[in-house]
Design an enzyme around this catalytic site. Sequence first.
Site, PDB file in Angstrom:
ATOM      1  N   ARG A 224     -50.782  43.374   7.318  1.00  9.69           N
ATOM      2  CA  ARG A 224     -51.372  43.165   5.992  1.00  9.69           C
ATOM      3  C   ARG A 224     -51.592  44.505   5.311  1.00  9.69           C
ATOM      4  O   ARG A 224     -52.100  45.443   5.934  1.00  9.69           O
ATOM      5  CB  ARG A 224     -52.752  42.490   6.128  1.00  9.69           C
ATOM      6  CG  ARG A 224     -52.701  41.043   6.388  1.00  9.69           C
ATOM      7  CD  ARG A 224     -53.967  40.300   6.082  1.00  9.69           C
ATOM      8  NE  ARG A 224     -55.236  41.001   6.081  1.00  9.69           N
ATOM      9  CZ  ARG A 224     -56.374  40.458   5.650  1.00  9.69           C
ATOM     10  NH1 ARG A 224     -56.377  39.226   5.189  1.00  9.69           N
ATOM     11  NH2 ARG A 224     -57.500  41.113   5.693  1.00  9.69           N
TER      12      ARG A 224
ATOM     13  N   THR B  34     -54.015  45.026  -0.769  1.00  8.97           N
ATOM     14  CA  THR B  34     -53.667  43.718  -1.356  1.00  8.97           C
ATOM     15  C   THR B  34     -53.826  42.563  -0.383  1.00  8.97           C
ATOM     16  O   THR B  34     -53.819  41.397  -0.794  1.00  8.97           O
ATOM     17  CB  THR B  34     -52.211  43.725  -1.831  1.00  8.97           C
ATOM     18  OG1 THR B  34     -51.364  43.891  -0.669  1.00  8.97           O
ATOM     19  CG2 THR B  34     -51.954  44.861  -2.807  1.00  8.97           C
TER      20      THR B  34
ATOM     21  N   ASP C 163     -62.044  43.153  12.212  1.00  9.65           N
ATOM     22  CA  ASP C 163     -60.594  43.305  12.362  1.00  9.65           C
ATOM     23  C   ASP C 163     -60.230  43.143  13.833  1.00  9.65           C
ATOM     24  O   ASP C 163     -60.547  44.001  14.662  1.00  9.65           O
ATOM     25  CB  ASP C 163     -60.164  44.689  11.838  1.00  9.65           C
ATOM     26  CG  ASP C 163     -58.651  44.808  11.795  1.00  9.65           C
ATOM     27  OD1 ASP C 163     -58.006  44.597  12.856  1.00  9.65           O
ATOM     28  OD2 ASP C 163     -58.100  45.088  10.722  1.00  9.65           O
TER      29      ASP C 163
ATOM     30  N   ASP D  43     -58.069  45.949  15.559  1.00 13.51           N
ATOM     31  CA  ASP D  43     -58.819  47.191  15.741  1.00 13.51           C
ATOM     32  C   ASP D  43     -59.837  47.064  16.872  1.00 13.51           C
ATOM     33  O   ASP D  43     -60.028  47.992  17.662  1.00 13.51           O
ATOM     34  CB  ASP D  43     -59.541  47.574  14.443  1.00 13.51           C
ATOM     35  CG  ASP D  43     -58.595  48.203  13.424  1.00 13.51           C
ATOM     36  OD1 ASP D  43     -57.476  48.595  13.810  1.00 13.51           O
ATOM     37  OD2 ASP D  43     -58.979  48.286  12.250  1.00 13.51           O
TER      38      ASP D  43
HETATM   39  C1  PRP Z   1     -54.394  40.290  11.075  1.00 10.09           C
HETATM   40  C2  PRP Z   1     -54.314  39.042  11.929  1.00 10.09           C
HETATM   41  C3  PRP Z   1     -53.314  38.182  11.194  1.00 10.09           C
HETATM   42  C4  PRP Z   1     -53.610  38.539   9.755  1.00 10.09           C
HETATM   43  C5  PRP Z   1     -54.388  37.435   9.128  1.00 10.09           C
HETATM   44  O1  PRP Z   1     -53.336  41.143  11.323  1.00 10.09           O
HETATM   45  O2  PRP Z   1     -53.947  39.301  13.238  1.00 10.09           O
HETATM   46  O3  PRP Z   1     -51.978  38.445  11.524  1.00 10.09           O
HETATM   47  O4  PRP Z   1     -54.381  39.743   9.754  1.00 10.09           O
HETATM   48  O5  PRP Z   1     -54.575  37.651   7.792  1.00 10.09           O
HETATM   49  P1  PRP Z   1     -53.916  36.750   6.664  1.00 10.09           P
HETATM   50  O6  PRP Z   1     -54.120  35.331   7.068  1.00 10.09           O
HETATM   51  O7  PRP Z   1     -54.664  37.121   5.432  1.00 10.09           O
HETATM   52  O8  PRP Z   1     -52.460  37.102   6.556  1.00 10.09           O
HETATM   53  P2  PRP Z   1     -53.144  42.567  10.604  1.00 10.09           P
HETATM   54  O9  PRP Z   1     -52.207  42.433   9.439  1.00 10.09           O
HETATM   55  O10 PRP Z   1     -54.471  43.160  10.322  1.00 10.09           O
HETATM   56  O11 PRP Z   1     -52.338  43.399  11.656  1.00 10.09           O
HETATM   57  P3  PRP Z   1     -52.697  43.836  13.168  1.00 10.09           P
HETATM   58  O12 PRP Z   1     -52.649  42.598  13.983  1.00 10.09           O
HETATM   59  O13 PRP Z   1     -51.592  44.779  13.479  1.00 10.09           O
HETATM   60  O14 PRP Z   1     -54.049  44.495  13.181  1.00 10.09           O
HETATM   61  N1  URA Z   2     -57.499  40.021   9.988  1.00 14.24           N
HETATM   62  C1  URA Z   2     -58.513  40.274  10.830  1.00 14.24           C
HETATM   63  O1  URA Z   2     -58.318  40.908  11.885  1.00 14.24           O
HETATM   64  N2  URA Z   2     -59.748  39.835  10.504  1.00 14.24           N
HETATM   65  C2  URA Z   2     -59.990  39.147   9.375  1.00 14.24           C
HETATM   66  O2  URA Z   2     -61.143  38.758   9.135  1.00 14.24           O
HETATM   67  C3  URA Z   2     -58.923  38.905   8.499  1.00 14.24           C
HETATM   68  C4  URA Z   2     -57.686  39.342   8.829  1.00 14.24           C
END
Ligand code: PRP
Ligand code: URA
Length: 210
Positions: free
Chosen positions: A105, A109, A201, A204
């Site tokens: 993400r 945005t 997150d 993280d």
């Molecule tokens: C997080 C999570 C989902 C997404 C959800 O991943 O693991 O994939 O956000 O958000 P959405 O429903 O608004 O799309 P992120 O993009 O933060 O990546 P990561 O897993 O590498 O931390």
């Molecule tokens: N991705 C995350 O890891 N946490 C949230 O709350 C939304 C998106």
Amino acid sequence: MKPVSVHIVDHPLVHDALVTLRDRATAPDAFRRAATRISVLLIAEALKDLTPQNVTVETPLGPAPGRRAGSDVVVVPVLRAGLGMLDAVLELVPSARVGHIGLQRDEMTAVASQYYSKLPSNLGASYVLMIDPMLATGGSAVAALDLLQQAGATVIRMICIVAAPEGVALVERHHPQVAIYTPVIDVKLNAQKYIVPGLGDFGDRLYGTI
Ligand code: PRP
Ligand code: URA
């Protein structure tokens, strides 16, 4: 169009692990263990209807009838947070084939973009489990489900740990045939599109990159 079926997995041990995951004081090692613990329970529920294969085994005292899980299972973690749920699936279904979808993400945005995809072949006859702990706006889920559908998957279950109403609605609109397994649907998204109360997150916290 058939409405998406949302399965709320309401088990005391699921909620116990969820509290650990939500707690801001939980360090990455305990967070990882709780992620595996909750995932085992969610995956077991999502695979409740696996087609069994009747078998007979020899115990030390004689033959015993039993049932093997006969179906082909494919698990697809959405990188990177979905990796926190993968060990649980492989513990329960050691023969599962594994695909990977990389989505990230945008921090401003909250729109997800794809950076990787590698999926097993012949998905049409498999139970496909898409694992991603957070279903927030639903943008990542819909993008991953689009890829799975284009690759031929027909029976798809999405397993998450916290869902937001907005994400559930988006999946429902774009992929009404997909069943979602989650312990909880939280209240809302905040201005940054994080789930409230959520757990922060997930990626993280899993990897200590805060
Ligand atoms: C997080 C999570 C989902 C997404 C959800 O991943 O693991 O994939 O956000 O958000 P959405 O429903 O608004 O799309 P992120 O993009 O933060 O990546 P990561 O897993 O590498 O931390
Ligand atoms: N991705 C995350 O890891 N946490 C949230 O709350 C939304 C998106």
